[in-house]
Design a protein around this motif. Sequence first.
Motif, PDB file in Angstrom:
ATOM      1  N   ALA A  79       0.688  12.954  20.917  1.00 50.98           N
ATOM      2  CA  ALA A  79       1.693  14.006  20.712  1.00 50.98           C
ATOM      3  C   ALA A  79       1.037  15.386  20.777  1.00 50.98           C
ATOM      4  N   ALA A  80      -0.155  15.517  20.167  1.00 52.88           N
ATOM      5  CA  ALA A  80      -0.873  16.794  20.198  1.00 52.88           C
ATOM      6  C   ALA A  80      -1.315  17.128  21.618  1.00 52.88           C
ATOM      7  N   ARG A  81      -1.722  16.125  22.365  1.00 53.71           N
ATOM      8  CA  ARG A  81      -2.142  16.359  23.764  1.00 53.71           C
ATOM      9  C   ARG A  81      -0.989  16.889  24.592  1.00 53.71           C
TER      10      ARG A  81
ATOM     11  N   LEU B 135       1.687  18.525  23.529  1.00 57.01           N
ATOM     12  CA  LEU B 135       2.003  19.890  23.102  1.00 57.01           C
ATOM     13  C   LEU B 135       1.034  20.894  23.727  1.00 57.01           C
ATOM     14  N   ALA B 136      -0.259  20.551  23.704  1.00 58.35           N
ATOM     15  CA  ALA B 136      -1.268  21.452  24.273  1.00 58.35           C
ATOM     16  C   ALA B 136      -1.091  21.585  25.780  1.00 58.35           C
ATOM     17  N   GLU B 137      -0.767  20.485  26.440  1.00 58.48           N
ATOM     18  CA  GLU B 137      -0.565  20.519  27.884  1.00 58.48           C
ATOM     19  C   GLU B 137       0.632  21.392  28.249  1.00 58.48           C
ATOM     20  N   ALA B 138       1.705  21.294  27.451  1.00 56.60           N
ATOM     21  CA  ALA B 138       2.888  22.121  27.696  1.00 56.60           C
ATOM     22  C   ALA B 138       2.586  23.603  27.479  1.00 56.60           C
ATOM     23  N   GLU B 139       1.734  23.890  26.505  1.00 59.29           N
ATOM     24  CA  GLU B 139       1.397  25.285  26.182  1.00 59.29           C
ATOM     25  C   GLU B 139       0.499  25.908  27.244  1.00 59.29           C
ATOM     26  N   PHE B 140      -0.512  25.159  27.700  1.00 57.36           N
ATOM     27  CA  PHE B 140      -1.490  25.727  28.632  1.00 57.36           C
ATOM     28  C   PHE B 140      -1.134  25.485  30.104  1.00 57.36           C
ATOM     29  N   GLY B 141      -0.202  24.566  30.354  1.00 58.72           N
ATOM     30  CA  GLY B 141       0.196  24.283  31.726  1.00 58.72           C
ATOM     31  C   GLY B 141      -0.847  23.526  32.508  1.00 58.72           C
TER      32      GLY B 141
ATOM     33  N   ASP C 246     -10.635  18.424  24.871  1.00 58.00           N
ATOM     34  CA  ASP C 246     -10.668  17.807  23.542  1.00 58.00           C
ATOM     35  C   ASP C 246     -10.627  18.863  22.445  1.00 58.00           C
ATOM     36  N   GLY C 247     -11.312  19.975  22.680  1.00 55.36           N
ATOM     37  CA  GLY C 247     -11.342  21.037  21.689  1.00 55.36           C
ATOM     38  C   GLY C 247      -9.962  21.631  21.446  1.00 55.36           C
ATOM     39  N   GLU C 248      -9.179  21.759  22.509  1.00 54.98           N
ATOM     40  CA  GLU C 248      -7.825  22.321  22.379  1.00 54.98           C
ATOM     41  C   GLU C 248      -6.888  21.353  21.664  1.00 54.98           C
ATOM     42  N   ILE C 249      -7.072  20.062  21.933  1.00 54.52           N
ATOM     43  CA  ILE C 249      -6.264  19.057  21.227  1.00 54.52           C
ATOM     44  C   ILE C 249      -6.636  19.042  19.754  1.00 54.52           C
ATOM     45  N   ALA C 250      -7.945  19.124  19.472  1.00 52.10           N
ATOM     46  CA  ALA C 250      -8.420  19.148  18.086  1.00 52.10           C
ATOM     47  C   ALA C 250      -7.849  20.340  17.344  1.00 52.10           C
ATOM     48  N   ALA C 251      -7.789  21.495  18.031  1.00 48.87           N
ATOM     49  CA  ALA C 251      -7.232  22.696  17.400  1.00 48.87           C
ATOM     50  C   ALA C 251      -5.763  22.495  17.056  1.00 48.87           C
ATOM     51  N   LYS C 252      -5.027  21.854  17.946  1.00 50.54           N
ATOM     52  CA  LYS C 252      -3.617  21.575  17.677  1.00 50.54           C
ATOM     53  C   LYS C 252      -3.452  20.697  16.439  1.00 50.54           C
ATOM     54  N   MET C 253      -4.396  19.774  16.246  1.00 51.31           N
ATOM     55  CA  MET C 253      -4.316  18.847  15.113  1.00 51.31           C
ATOM     56  C   MET C 253      -5.029  19.389  13.870  1.00 51.31           C
TER      57      MET C 253
ATOM     58  N   LEU D 183      -8.217  19.825  13.389  1.00 57.78           N
ATOM     59  CA  LEU D 183      -9.352  18.962  13.064  1.00 57.78           C
ATOM     60  C   LEU D 183     -10.639  19.598  13.581  1.00 57.78           C
ATOM     61  N   SER D 184     -11.733  19.315  12.897  1.00 54.51           N
ATOM     62  CA  SER D 184     -13.040  19.738  13.408  1.00 54.51           C
ATOM     63  C   SER D 184     -13.419  18.841  14.582  1.00 54.51           C
ATOM     64  N   ALA D 185     -14.440  19.284  15.336  1.00 52.58           N
ATOM     65  CA  ALA D 185     -14.890  18.490  16.479  1.00 52.58           C
ATOM     66  C   ALA D 185     -15.347  17.104  16.041  1.00 52.58           C
ATOM     67  N   GLU D 186     -16.039  17.041  14.913  1.00 56.50           N
ATOM     68  CA  GLU D 186     -16.519  15.756  14.409  1.00 56.50           C
ATOM     69  C   GLU D 186     -15.357  14.850  13.999  1.00 56.50           C
ATOM     70  N   GLU D 187     -14.374  15.423  13.312  1.00 53.70           N
ATOM     71  CA  GLU D 187     -13.206  14.637  12.896  1.00 53.70           C
ATOM     72  C   GLU D 187     -12.419  14.149  14.101  1.00 53.70           C
ATOM     73  N   PHE D 188     -12.308  15.011  15.124  1.00 52.58           N
ATOM     74  CA  PHE D 188     -11.557  14.615  16.319  1.00 52.58           C
ATOM     75  C   PHE D 188     -12.267  13.497  17.075  1.00 52.58           C
ATOM     76  N   ASP D 189     -13.603  13.595  17.188  1.00 54.79           N
ATOM     77  CA  ASP D 189     -14.359  12.537  17.879  1.00 54.79           C
ATOM     78  C   ASP D 189     -14.167  11.190  17.186  1.00 54.79           C
ATOM     79  N   LYS D 190     -14.160  11.215  15.857  1.00 56.19           N
ATOM     80  CA  LYS D 190     -13.956   9.984  15.092  1.00 56.19           C
ATOM     81  C   LYS D 190     -12.564   9.423  15.345  1.00 56.19           C
ATOM     82  N   LEU D 191     -11.557  10.316  15.342  1.00 57.32           N
ATOM     83  CA  LEU D 191     -10.178   9.891  15.597  1.00 57.32           C
ATOM     84  C   LEU D 191     -10.031   9.327  16.998  1.00 57.32           C
TER      85      LEU D 191
END
Length: 263
Positions: free
Chosen positions: A120-122, A124-130, A135-142, A144-152
């Motif tokens: 869902a976050a991916r 939203l980010a895709e719709a925003e940036f076109g 991964d960093g942009e998806i993490a920002a939407k959620m 989450l830190s980079a480490e937390e996002f990698d784990k997820l």
Amino acid sequence: MATKLSSEEVADLWRVYKEDQAAGRKDERLRNKLIETYYSLVRYNAERVWSKLPEGVDLNDLISAGVFGLMDAIDAFDLERGVKFETYCVPRIRGAMLDELRTMDWVPRLVRSKASKMEAARKLAEAEFGRPPSDGEIAAKMELSAEEFDKLKTEANAVNLVSLNKKWYETDSYKDVREVDILADIKGEDPTLGIQKRDVMRLVTKGLNRNERLIIILYYYEELTMKEIGTTLGLSESRVSQMHSSIVNRLKDQLGRRRPEFD
């Protein structure tokens, strides 16, 4: 072997069973006769579903689930509606089989939830940036830190093993179109090689329990790490490593004893 009933005998059987049911009585003997009459439908549909599934699903489990679906259909069927029972019962039989397959699903519900949130976050980010987001942009939407996002992301990747029996869309008939019916073959693998790989898989995993079989498949075929496998199965990384070593030693011993067969 049960004697095949004529259409008149089947109609009489239905009439008597439904009269008893309406009177609050349930004659198990009559219901068993109806089950015997339509059992071939259960087996036929079980074999069709089973033929499209990965290794590891027992045909008899699907048949047993289908019989329960048949029993429910017999009890719920209305003779006055003018619908053939064969048409009415098949979706219930197949539905019971799919429910059974869902109970066999080894991907934890929490993992699926995490994967859904990430997807869902991916979007939203895709719709925003076109464009496809990083991964960093998806993490920002959620948030989450980079480490937390990698784990997820690692945990969510466990969802990538998809059942080939997943419904793609419904049709007017009882046979829905499934994932396997529309799946594109992008690898173009030699059918002979595919048979050989399945034979090797069957040989290697024979005699292993569910978790042991999944460890072998996920490590050698899906190339997951011990940590990722532990997350998927709800085990510690050290426990997965210990089980893997035990499995490999056992397989070496088994294959060593069978070496003369391959010489």
